[in-house]
Design a protein around this motif. Structure first.
Motif, PDB file in Angstrom:
ATOM      1  N   ASN A 581      76.134   8.041  81.891  1.00 48.74           N
ATOM      2  CA  ASN A 581      75.987   8.246  80.446  1.00 48.74           C
ATOM      3  C   ASN A 581      76.069   6.930  79.679  1.00 48.74           C
ATOM      4  O   ASN A 581      75.332   6.714  78.710  1.00 48.74           O
ATOM      5  N   VAL A 582      76.969   6.043  80.104  1.00 44.69           N
ATOM      6  CA  VAL A 582      77.104   4.752  79.419  1.00 44.69           C
ATOM      7  C   VAL A 582      75.831   3.922  79.593  1.00 44.69           C
ATOM      8  O   VAL A 582      75.315   3.342  78.631  1.00 44.69           O
ATOM      9  N   TYR A 583      75.315   3.866  80.788  1.00 51.46           N
ATOM     10  CA  TYR A 583      74.083   3.091  81.035  1.00 51.46           C
ATOM     11  C   TYR A 583      72.899   3.689  80.268  1.00 51.46           C
ATOM     12  O   TYR A 583      72.071   2.951  79.714  1.00 51.46           O
ATOM     13  N   LEU A 584      72.798   5.004  80.227  1.00 51.17           N
ATOM     14  CA  LEU A 584      71.693   5.636  79.501  1.00 51.17           C
ATOM     15  C   LEU A 584      71.790   5.377  78.007  1.00 51.17           C
ATOM     16  O   LEU A 584      70.794   5.065  77.345  1.00 51.17           O
ATOM     17  N   LYS A 585      72.986   5.491  77.476  1.00 50.84           N
ATOM     18  CA  LYS A 585      73.181   5.281  76.045  1.00 50.84           C
ATOM     19  C   LYS A 585      72.873   3.839  75.648  1.00 50.84           C
ATOM     20  O   LYS A 585      72.187   3.581  74.652  1.00 50.84           O
ATOM     21  N   SER A 586      73.352   2.895  76.434  1.00 49.39           N
ATOM     22  CA  SER A 586      73.224   1.483  76.056  1.00 49.39           C
ATOM     23  C   SER A 586      71.858   0.895  76.401  1.00 49.39           C
ATOM     24  O   SER A 586      71.518  -0.191  75.939  1.00 49.39           O
ATOM     25  N   ASN A 587      71.081   1.608  77.221  1.00 54.00           N
ATOM     26  CA  ASN A 587      69.737   1.145  77.584  1.00 54.00           C
ATOM     27  C   ASN A 587      68.692   2.200  77.240  1.00 54.00           C
ATOM     28  O   ASN A 587      67.759   2.451  78.005  1.00 54.00           O
ATOM     29  N   ALA A 588      68.867   2.823  76.078  1.00 50.77           N
ATOM     30  CA  ALA A 588      68.041   3.981  75.710  1.00 50.77           C
ATOM     31  C   ALA A 588      66.558   3.680  75.676  1.00 50.77           C
ATOM     32  O   ALA A 588      65.732   4.529  76.000  1.00 50.77           O
ATOM     33  N   SER A 589      66.189   2.469  75.268  1.00 46.21           N
ATOM     34  CA  SER A 589      64.769   2.155  75.158  1.00 46.21           C
ATOM     35  C   SER A 589      64.151   1.761  76.501  1.00 46.21           C
ATOM     36  O   SER A 589      62.930   1.721  76.636  1.00 46.21           O
ATOM     37  N   LEU A 590      64.982   1.472  77.495  1.00 54.40           N
ATOM     38  CA  LEU A 590      64.483   0.961  78.774  1.00 54.40           C
ATOM     39  C   LEU A 590      64.429   2.022  79.862  1.00 54.40           C
ATOM     40  O   LEU A 590      63.535   2.012  80.703  1.00 54.40           O
ATOM     41  N   MET A 591      65.387   2.925  79.869  1.00 58.54           N
ATOM     42  CA  MET A 591      65.484   3.867  80.983  1.00 58.54           C
ATOM     43  C   MET A 591      65.714   5.281  80.477  1.00 58.54           C
ATOM     44  O   MET A 591      66.278   5.496  79.399  1.00 58.54           O
ATOM     45  N   THR A 592      65.281   6.265  81.272  1.00 63.82           N
ATOM     46  CA  THR A 592      65.423   7.667  80.880  1.00 63.82           C
ATOM     47  C   THR A 592      66.389   8.428  81.782  1.00 63.82           C
ATOM     48  O   THR A 592      66.965   9.423  81.364  1.00 63.82           O
ATOM     49  N   GLN A 593      66.545   7.965  83.018  1.00 64.96           N
ATOM     50  CA  GLN A 593      67.446   8.636  83.955  1.00 64.96           C
ATOM     51  C   GLN A 593      68.052   7.604  84.893  1.00 64.96           C
ATOM     52  O   GLN A 593      67.455   6.564  85.169  1.00 64.96           O
ATOM     53  N   VAL A 594      69.246   7.916  85.381  1.00 66.90           N
ATOM     54  CA  VAL A 594      69.879   7.047  86.374  1.00 66.90           C
ATOM     55  C   VAL A 594      70.789   7.910  87.241  1.00 66.90           C
ATOM     56  O   VAL A 594      71.438   8.842  86.750  1.00 66.90           O
ATOM     57  N   TYR A 595      70.786   7.629  88.522  1.00 63.06           N
ATOM     58  CA  TYR A 595      71.679   8.323  89.458  1.00 63.06           C
ATOM     59  C   TYR A 595      72.563   7.272  90.116  1.00 63.06           C
ATOM     60  O   TYR A 595      72.081   6.387  90.833  1.00 63.06           O
ATOM     61  N   VAL A 596      73.864   7.355  89.861  1.00 64.96           N
ATOM     62  CA  VAL A 596      74.831   6.372  90.366  1.00 64.96           C
ATOM     63  C   VAL A 596      75.452   6.895  91.660  1.00 64.96           C
ATOM     64  O   VAL A 596      75.854   8.060  91.752  1.00 64.96           O
ATOM     65  N   TYR A 597      75.558   6.001  92.629  1.00 74.75           N
ATOM     66  CA  TYR A 597      76.095   6.372  93.941  1.00 74.75           C
ATOM     67  C   TYR A 597      77.090   5.319  94.416  1.00 74.75           C
ATOM     68  O   TYR A 597      76.918   4.118  94.167  1.00 74.75           O
ATOM     69  N   GLY A 598      78.116   5.794  95.100  1.00 73.92           N
ATOM     70  CA  GLY A 598      79.094   4.883  95.686  1.00 73.92           C
ATOM     71  C   GLY A 598      79.478   5.332  97.079  1.00 73.92           C
ATOM     72  O   GLY A 598      79.881   6.482  97.274  1.00 73.92           O
ATOM     73  N   ASP A 599      79.356   4.447  98.028  1.00 69.45           N
ATOM     74  CA  ASP A 599      79.783   4.713  99.405  1.00 69.45           C
ATOM     75  C   ASP A 599      81.270   4.354  99.512  1.00 69.45           C
ATOM     76  O   ASP A 599      81.658   3.236  99.171  1.00 69.45           O
ATOM     77  N   PRO A 600      82.108   5.285  99.975  1.00 69.22           N
ATOM     78  CA  PRO A 600      83.555   5.001 100.033  1.00 69.22           C
ATOM     79  C   PRO A 600      83.920   3.838 100.951  1.00 69.22           C
ATOM     80  O   PRO A 600      85.047   3.320 100.872  1.00 69.22           O
ATOM     81  N   LEU A 601      82.992   3.407 101.804  1.00 70.52           N
ATOM     82  CA  LEU A 601      83.257   2.263 102.673  1.00 70.52           C
ATOM     83  C   LEU A 601      82.806   0.958 102.043  1.00 70.52           C
ATOM     84  O   LEU A 601      82.979  -0.114 102.622  1.00 70.52           O
ATOM     85  N   GLN A 602      82.214   1.042 100.850  1.00 65.58           N
ATOM     86  CA  GLN A 602      81.709  -0.143 100.164  1.00 65.58           C
ATOM     87  C   GLN A 602      82.531  -0.414  98.904  1.00 65.58           C
ATOM     88  O   GLN A 602      83.257   0.460  98.420  1.00 65.58           O
ATOM     89  N   SER A 603      82.377  -1.613  98.357  1.00 66.98           N
ATOM     90  CA  SER A 603      83.217  -2.030  97.228  1.00 66.98           C
ATOM     91  C   SER A 603      82.486  -2.014  95.886  1.00 66.98           C
ATOM     92  O   SER A 603      83.057  -2.426  94.876  1.00 66.98           O
ATOM     93  N   PHE A 604      81.225  -1.561  95.858  1.00 62.70           N
ATOM     94  CA  PHE A 604      80.480  -1.584  94.589  1.00 62.70           C
ATOM     95  C   PHE A 604      79.525  -0.400  94.484  1.00 62.70           C
ATOM     96  O   PHE A 604      79.248   0.289  95.471  1.00 62.70           O
ATOM     97  N   LEU A 605      79.024  -0.201  93.253  1.00 61.72           N
ATOM     98  CA  LEU A 605      78.120   0.910  92.941  1.00 61.72           C
ATOM     99  C   LEU A 605      76.660   0.473  93.002  1.00 61.72           C
ATOM    100  O   LEU A 605      76.330  -0.673  92.679  1.00 61.72           O
ATOM    101  N   VAL A 606      75.802   1.408  93.377  1.00 61.56           N
ATOM    102  CA  VAL A 606      74.355   1.206  93.348  1.00 61.56           C
ATOM    103  C   VAL A 606      73.732   2.381  92.592  1.00 61.56           C
ATOM    104  O   VAL A 606      74.410   3.365  92.291  1.00 61.56           O
ATOM    105  N   ALA A 607      72.436   2.268  92.271  1.00 62.23           N
ATOM    106  CA  ALA A 607      71.827   3.326  91.477  1.00 62.23           C
ATOM    107  C   ALA A 607      70.325   3.408  91.686  1.00 62.23           C
ATOM    108  O   ALA A 607      69.674   2.420  92.026  1.00 62.23           O
ATOM    109  N   ILE A 608      69.793   4.602  91.449  1.00 60.19           N
ATOM    110  CA  ILE A 608      68.354   4.848  91.347  1.00 60.19           C
ATOM    111  C   ILE A 608      68.039   4.958  89.862  1.00 60.19           C
ATOM    112  O   ILE A 608      68.679   5.734  89.144  1.00 60.19           O
ATOM    113  N   VAL A 609      67.046   4.189  89.398  1.00 61.11           N
ATOM    114  CA  VAL A 609      66.763   4.096  87.972  1.00 61.11           C
ATOM    115  C   VAL A 609      65.339   4.571  87.677  1.00 61.11           C
ATOM    116  O   VAL A 609      64.395   4.176  88.365  1.00 61.11           O
ATOM    117  N   VAL A 610      65.217   5.412  86.656  1.00 64.65           N
ATOM    118  CA  VAL A 610      63.907   5.855  86.162  1.00 64.65           C
ATOM    119  C   VAL A 610      63.635   5.112  84.860  1.00 64.65           C
ATOM    120  O   VAL A 610      64.378   5.258  83.885  1.00 64.65           O
TER     121      VAL A 610
END
Length: 733
Positions: A581-610
């Motif tokens: 929601n934060v990424y969508l709100k702050s990048n309203a003109s650039l993106m319409t959807q985002v799916y955030v994913y985190g692997d519990p064995l990893q230390s950071f987040l990744v995402a699929i961006v529309v």
């Protein structure tokens, strides 16, 4: 299990007051009377909170939960009958085809006649050798988009005490077969578009209980191919049109079989992520309690600002297969509103055209719809002239001050009558006085922005299928930064039970897993005692699976689904919907959807961006990279090439992160460190539009019919991309 609750009305109810008089003059309740909680005595708990009810229950008879707002409103049958008596000549339902220029409307009296005719016709079909019983085995399944026939059929089933079970495309053939066979549905209402697939299932002996198919949208069977008619005949399935059923009912009228509060109204099968979906049993009592929640908390649009002939009007565009839209629909009927059906269901572009045509007084939607409205406004303001930008900035300052003074809707000669009114008029929303969202959380900044720029009440609620819609509702003038889901309704009590796996402990941080009980909450799952026992205790407590906190004033804030919250390798708990929601709100003109994913064995987040293609191309033109500036289009045909371009993704990610962290709403662990792009130019209606990236849709299985991301499906769909991003590493270093 307490299925019946003492009949209880709001404390300000007066005997001998008509429904219309009471609901128009005494409701919603004064917010002072419902802002807060009442702790039920002797309910302290070692592993959670005490039991809480809305503070209104301190004044109800016996401190009981509210079951209805009026003695004449005990079932949905009562709701429509009272509305028909009160508003017989008001327009009730409006519909149109894409080729028609205007909506054609039926009055409440006309819809009532159709209800009686179709209902009698259904009863004649059932008695005509199909079955002689009159019990809950008579479940009628609905397999059609929002349309006049859907609503009339639902009203008919209510009038004759017949339960319904909606179906929808994303369930898949196996689930549809499961629902029809579980309910032993004799009759199915369906659109011609679904006829071939249903006959195909029946041909495999998968729908053995179904004997009659009632078709919407067509006047007679002559429009069907001989092949289809022949296949139905071979399978001993009777094909009949909606119109023919109405004619049959007009020739053989039958007395209604009114339901009681405990009568089963509908079986709503939730979209399960694992295994077959559960059928939530919802009674007329559940529905009436849901309507009571809306009546007592939600401010109705003021008729002073709308055409006198149609005080309340809205577009019914969320799927009627889901309880949120059903509840809203019956509430709108009860206030004499005109309900318009979309000319092309599921097509968001056409829905906005319909909105511009009918100019609604209120709008009920989901975050994806409202985010699109806000992002459209934001893009216009970004390219506005200097004077407009100055007026916008001063308008926001003015609105902030007025909200603090208790005025959430204003009437300033410049900021409202010219600036915000012009914004609303462009969208066809100049008559809108109320917007309500549910289904998924919406960012507080988005709610605040919509309130100010559209000069209207914008509220958010929390609810589930099992609660027949919202059981908490934000009060429009309560929070300038609306982070909570609002106060609990007077129809429901709740408790927060410790969820130590993620450190949600009542005594430590006033949080825990949310449990609900009351007349608005389901008692069981249909023919599934095992699932019922897993989710609903013997004394009626329903385990929601949602994590919530309770602030000092008594507002409930739902954090996320317990199963959605995950922990990264550093031990940080992440709520992906909040980050999205934060990424969508702050990048309203650039993106319409985002799916955030985190692997519990990893230390950071990744995402699929529309992405918004045009906005992205403009960003590339402004970049210092001559290579990136040469990119001229972005779609499925070059998606692999674009995702292979690390410099492109790094530039986009840097821009997204800069905007997201300027909001101050995220911590360092919530920063995206890698992204992949996703393109899909096929709309929900199946047509390709080169100018719009639709991304996640109902059709490709990544959205539910209420436009929420199917997280399990998305995780499976993009599993390779997630592995590639983690192998590639952090792009922000």
């Amino acid at each position: 299990m307490p299925e019946s609750y003492p009949t209880t009305f709001p404390p300000n109810f007066q005997e001998k007051t008509s429904v219309r008089e009471y609901t128009q003059t005494q409701l919603p309740l004064d917010h002072v009377t419902i802002k807060g909680n009442y702790q039920v005595p002797n309910t302290t708990c070692e592993n959670g909170s005490p039991v809480f009810r809305n503070k209104l229950c301190q004044s109800t008879k016996g401190n009981h939960l509210v079951t209805s707002v009026h003695p004449r409103l005990t079932t949905l049958y009562d709701v429509f009958n009272v509305a028909m008596e009160s508003y017989p000549t008001h327009n009730c339902l409006g519909s149109k085809t894409p080729s028609q220029k205007a909506f054609l409307c039926n009055t409440f009296a006309e819809v009532g006649l159709l209800r009686d005719q179709f209902g009698a016709g259904i009863m004649s079909l059932m008695k005509g050798g199909l079955s002689a019983d009159q019990d809950d085995s008579h479940v009628i399944t609905f397999y059609a988009p929002n349309c006049l026939e859907w609503i009339v059929a639902d009203l008919s089933c209510v009038a004759y005490g017949i339960p319904t079970a909606p179906l929808y495309d994303t369930l898949g053939p196996g689930v549809i077969e499961h629902i029809v066979e579980t309910t032993q549905s004799l009759v199915m209402l369906l659109s011609p578009a679904q006829l071939s697939s249903v006959l195909h299932l029946a041909g495999k002996n998968k729908l053995s209980s179904t004997k009659v198919l009632i078709l919407t949208d067509i006047a007679d069977l002559l429009t069907l191919s001989l092949e289809v008619c022949g296949e139905a005949n071979r399978l001993s399935i009777k094909l009949v049109t909606f119109t023919e059923v109405c004619v049959l009912g007009s020739l053989k009228p039958m007395t209604h079989i009114p339901p009681t509060p405990d009568t089963l109204y509908t079986i709503s099968f939730t979209s399960g992520t694992v295994g077959m979906p559960k059928g939530v049993e919802l009674t007329h009592q559940n529905a009436i309690a849901g309507i009571a929640t809306l009546y007592t908390t939600v401010t109705k649009p003021s008729p002073l600002y709308t055409p006198a002939s149609n005080c309340y009007r809205s577009l019914c565009f969320l799927p009627l297969a889901h309880v949120f839209q059903k509840l809203i629909f019956y509430f709108e009927l009860s206030i004499g509103g005109t309900i318009y059906l979309p000319s092309v269901p599921n097509d968001l572009n056409q829905i906005f055209k319909d909105i511009a045509l009918i100019k609604p007084t209120h709008m009920v939607g989901v975050p994806r719809v409202f985010n699109r409205i806000e992002s459209g406004i934001a893009r216009k303001l970004e390219t506005a002239n200097l004077l407009t930008k100055i007026i916008y900035q001063k308008c926001i300052i003015y609105k902030d001050q007025k909200f603090m003074d208790g005025k959430h809707v204003t009437n300033h000669w410049l900021y409202d009558r010219r600036f915000t009114h012009k914004i609303k008029a462009v969208l066809g929303l100049e008559n809108v006085r109320l917007m309500a969202t549910g289904s998924a959380p919406m960012l507080p900044e988005t709610i605040q922005s919509m309130r100010y720029l559209l000069n209207t009440e914008v509220v958010q609620g929390y609810g589930l299928t099992e609660s027949f819609g919202p059981i908490t509702v934000q009060l429009a003038n309560d929070e300038i930064n609306p982070v909570s889901s609002g106060f609990i309704s007077a129809t429901t009590e709740f408790q927060l039970r410790d969820y130590p796996e993620n450190n949600y402990i009542w005594k430590k941080n006033r949080s825990g897993e949310l449990y609900l009980r009351g007349p608005q909450i389901t008692a069981r799952y249909y023919k599934d005692p095992e699932k019922t026992k897993e989710s609903i205790s013997a004394d009626g407590w329903y385990r929601t699976g949602d994590i919530a906190t309770l602030d000092e004033l008594g507002r409930v804030r739902v954090v996320d689904r317990a199963k959605n919250i995950f922990k990264l390798s550093f031990g940080e708990y992440i709520s992906p919907e909040k980050v999205e929601n934060v990424y969508l709100k702050s990048n309203a003109s650039l993106m319409t959807q985002v799916y955030v994913y985190g692997d519990p064995l990893q230390s950071f987040l990744v995402a699929i961006v529309v992405l918004q293609e045009n906005a992205c191309l403009e960003l590339l033109q402004r970049s210092l990279s001559k290579v990136l500036a040469k990119i001229r289009f972005m779609d499925e045909s070059n998606m692999t090439e674009l995702n292979s371009n690390v410099d492109l993704r790094r530039l986009l990610l840097r821009h997204m992160n800069k905007n997201a962290f300027a909001s101050g709403s995220l911590n360092g662990m919530e920063r995206l460190k890698n992204i992949k792009l996703f393109f899909n130019h096929i709309s929900e209606s199946g047509e390709r539009n080169s100018g719009e990236n639709y991304g996640f849709t109902v059709e490709n299985g990544l959205l539910t019919p209420t436009l929420k991301t199917k997280r399990m499906n998305a995780r499976a769909r993009f599993s390779t991309e997630f592995e590639e991003m983690y192998a590639e590493g952090d792009l922000t270093v």
